[in-house]
Design a protein around this motif. Sequence first.
Motif, PDB file in Angstrom:
ATOM      1  N   ARG A 104     146.426  -2.076 -10.822  1.00 46.98           N
ATOM      2  CA  ARG A 104     146.039  -1.343 -10.468  1.00 46.98           C
ATOM      3  C   ARG A 104     146.469  -0.374 -10.199  1.00 46.98           C
ATOM      4  O   ARG A 104     147.304   0.649 -10.681  1.00 46.98           O
ATOM      5  CB  ARG A 104     146.886  -1.671  -8.300  1.00 46.98           C
ATOM      6  CG  ARG A 104     147.457  -2.644  -8.500  1.00 46.98           C
ATOM      7  CD  ARG A 104     148.123  -2.955  -7.061  1.00 46.98           C
ATOM      8  NE  ARG A 104     148.877  -4.697  -6.844  1.00 46.98           N
ATOM      9  CZ  ARG A 104     149.942  -4.725  -7.163  1.00 46.98           C
ATOM     10  NH1 ARG A 104     150.833  -4.173  -7.573  1.00 46.98           N
ATOM     11  NH2 ARG A 104     150.646  -5.841  -6.784  1.00 46.98           N
ATOM     12  N   PRO A 105     145.373   0.913 -10.724  1.00 41.53           N
ATOM     13  CA  PRO A 105     145.147   1.783 -11.047  1.00 41.53           C
ATOM     14  C   PRO A 105     145.346   3.409  -9.795  1.00 41.53           C
ATOM     15  O   PRO A 105     144.390   3.169  -8.960  1.00 41.53           O
ATOM     16  CB  PRO A 105     143.233   2.428 -11.283  1.00 41.53           C
ATOM     17  CG  PRO A 105     142.691   1.161 -11.677  1.00 41.53           C
ATOM     18  CD  PRO A 105     143.775   0.548 -10.703  1.00 41.53           C
ATOM     19  N   LEU A 106     146.825   3.736 -10.101  1.00 38.76           N
ATOM     20  CA  LEU A 106     147.116   3.695  -8.600  1.00 38.76           C
ATOM     21  C   LEU A 106     146.933   5.734  -8.934  1.00 38.76           C
ATOM     22  O   LEU A 106     148.062   5.901  -8.994  1.00 38.76           O
ATOM     23  CB  LEU A 106     148.397   3.393  -8.422  1.00 38.76           C
ATOM     24  CG  LEU A 106     148.790   3.440  -6.581  1.00 38.76           C
ATOM     25  CD1 LEU A 106     147.984   3.261  -5.667  1.00 38.76           C
ATOM     26  CD2 LEU A 106     150.210   2.948  -6.868  1.00 38.76           C
ATOM     27  N   LEU A 107     146.842   6.495  -7.583  1.00 39.73           N
ATOM     28  CA  LEU A 107     147.691   7.415  -7.651  1.00 39.73           C
ATOM     29  C   LEU A 107     148.595   7.398  -6.507  1.00 39.73           C
ATOM     30  O   LEU A 107     148.843   6.906  -6.046  1.00 39.73           O
ATOM     31  CB  LEU A 107     146.127   8.345  -7.081  1.00 39.73           C
ATOM     32  CG  LEU A 107     145.268   8.793  -8.404  1.00 39.73           C
ATOM     33  CD1 LEU A 107     143.890   9.274  -6.934  1.00 39.73           C
ATOM     34  CD2 LEU A 107     145.663  10.153  -9.124  1.00 39.73           C
ATOM     35  N   PRO A 108     149.096   8.900  -7.327  1.00 41.59           N
ATOM     36  CA  PRO A 108     150.829   9.107  -6.165  1.00 41.59           C
ATOM     37  C   PRO A 108     150.664   8.580  -4.846  1.00 41.59           C
ATOM     38  O   PRO A 108     151.424   8.280  -4.136  1.00 41.59           O
ATOM     39  CB  PRO A 108     150.899  10.176  -6.428  1.00 41.59           C
ATOM     40  CG  PRO A 108     150.634  10.180  -8.071  1.00 41.59           C
ATOM     41  CD  PRO A 108     149.354   9.973  -7.384  1.00 41.59           C
ATOM     42  N   ASP A 109     149.808   9.135  -4.005  1.00 44.92           N
ATOM     43  CA  ASP A 109     149.595   8.819  -2.301  1.00 44.92           C
ATOM     44  C   ASP A 109     148.424   8.061  -2.101  1.00 44.92           C
ATOM     45  O   ASP A 109     148.486   7.562  -1.190  1.00 44.92           O
ATOM     46  CB  ASP A 109     148.443  10.400  -1.584  1.00 44.92           C
ATOM     47  CG  ASP A 109     147.208  11.190  -2.820  1.00 44.92           C
ATOM     48  OD1 ASP A 109     146.904   9.412  -2.764  1.00 44.92           O
ATOM     49  OD2 ASP A 109     146.518  11.975  -2.375  1.00 44.92           O
ATOM     50  N   GLY A 110     148.286   7.439  -3.388  1.00 43.86           N
ATOM     51  CA  GLY A 110     147.345   5.720  -2.689  1.00 43.86           C
ATOM     52  C   GLY A 110     146.314   5.860  -2.512  1.00 43.86           C
ATOM     53  O   GLY A 110     145.530   4.806  -1.957  1.00 43.86           O
ATOM     54  N   ALA A 111     145.776   7.404  -2.202  1.00 37.87           N
ATOM     55  CA  ALA A 111     143.960   7.054  -2.170  1.00 37.87           C
ATOM     56  C   ALA A 111     143.124   7.354  -3.029  1.00 37.87           C
ATOM     57  O   ALA A 111     143.945   7.845  -4.202  1.00 37.87           O
ATOM     58  CB  ALA A 111     143.769   8.449  -0.648  1.00 37.87           C
ATOM     59  N   PRO A 112     142.197   6.695  -3.270  1.00 36.90           N
ATOM     60  CA  PRO A 112     141.455   6.805  -4.379  1.00 36.90           C
ATOM     61  C   PRO A 112     141.051   8.303  -4.306  1.00 36.90           C
ATOM     62  O   PRO A 112     140.511   9.254  -3.560  1.00 36.90           O
ATOM     63  CB  PRO A 112     139.746   6.183  -4.523  1.00 36.90           C
ATOM     64  CG  PRO A 112     139.932   6.118  -2.523  1.00 36.90           C
ATOM     65  CD  PRO A 112     141.444   6.259  -2.103  1.00 36.90           C
ATOM     66  N   VAL A 113     139.417   8.887  -5.344  1.00 35.93           N
ATOM     67  CA  VAL A 113     139.345   9.624  -5.550  1.00 35.93           C
ATOM     68  C   VAL A 113     137.932   9.845  -5.530  1.00 35.93           C
ATOM     69  O   VAL A 113     137.484   9.124  -6.206  1.00 35.93           O
ATOM     70  CB  VAL A 113     139.187  10.961  -6.682  1.00 35.93           C
ATOM     71  CG1 VAL A 113     138.953  11.656  -6.784  1.00 35.93           C
ATOM     72  CG2 VAL A 113     141.090  11.367  -7.087  1.00 35.93           C
TER      73      VAL A 113
END
Length: 408
Positions: free
Chosen positions: A348-357
């Motif tokens: 799961r390509p995951l950013l720290p805040d869980g939201a996509p770009v």
Amino acid sequence: MKIAIVGAGITGVTTAYELASDGHEVTVFEQHSAAAEEASFATAGLLAPHLTNPWALPGFGPALRLMGAHATLRLAGGWSRANLVWLRRWRQAARTRSAPAAALERLAQYSLARLQALASQHELDIEGSEGRLLLLRTEQERAQLQPALDILREAGVAWQEMDADAARRTEPGLSPESPLAAAIHLPAAAAGNCRLLAQQLRQGLQGAHVEFAFNTRVERIGTSPLALSLQGEPQVRRFDAVVLCAGLASAAPALGLRLPMAAVYGYSVSAPLREATHAPRGSIVDVAQQIAITRLGQRVRIAGGAELAGAGAAHHTPTLQRLYRTLNDWFPGGAQLSSGLQVWRGARPLLPDGAPVVGPGSAPGVWINTGHGAGGWALACGCARALADLIAQREPEVSLDGLGLRTF
């Protein structure tokens, strides 16, 4: 315009569909030999509501546990500096609730409506099911879930709390033996087969203003002028716009995007249906275990686990055993586990805040649609339509506030 898309997962394929629908000439570059071969291959299948998906956002559901038999996140890659930095950012996001949770839920609802319209228009079968139960073994689990339920209500998502007897009437296959304190019923929740839709769209798009270049690796994006350098090709290919939809690969420095994206790997097991009356009708989430059980046509898929590790790490046997055990706890006899199994481990390509770009990149003509984490399937169609609107300089029908490039 002549537009290149990097990545043929569910995000890339749906973006190609929307851009082609707007009349653009689209080329999709994919390093694998088919669509949806990585993060989109065997997802849990959960669509909206998004916040009920395990690992949808930091800070929802059970507290983060890194140690012991019941760890919610395994540091399979060790206590590396990169892992520790990402975890620190993830914990900070959980404390501040910096992710736009309500906006993400509205985006997921918009995405579901867009998917349903697309499937109806083109008569696509995604092995869909409706209805979801969030199973609660204790009152503590109910309290931990309350922030997500508040946001669902704010976003207009209907849910109902029910006791164990009512839950078993809603899902008659639930075992009467497993301890169940209560459940949250989401009647309008949906699920479906992510990879199946990606493949059907790819087949329909081939030749319709869309070209797929498989087994093709993009090595670099040049911005003056805008062009792609491809492995094995001496000449660059020029485009009017480039959209990065390549998940983890989107953050490669050679592609000009630097984001603190982590590969949080999860597991799924897809098993043939054994006895329909003992299997789920829709989708189930065991809140304590952070495991989803989903009916997909003539199969049952169990998905869960989370580990920070490399792509080549061995399958973690205790995690897989937990998936089997959870299925047998709730739906004994519903699936055939002795043969015909598909076991998958994917990132799961995951950013720290869980939201996509989703939006413009830092260079003119470069656009980004990546970092969806556990919500790639739930958000794909909505993000694709919104991004196509932005490229066309139209106001999207759904707000993307907080989903552009940001600092961590």
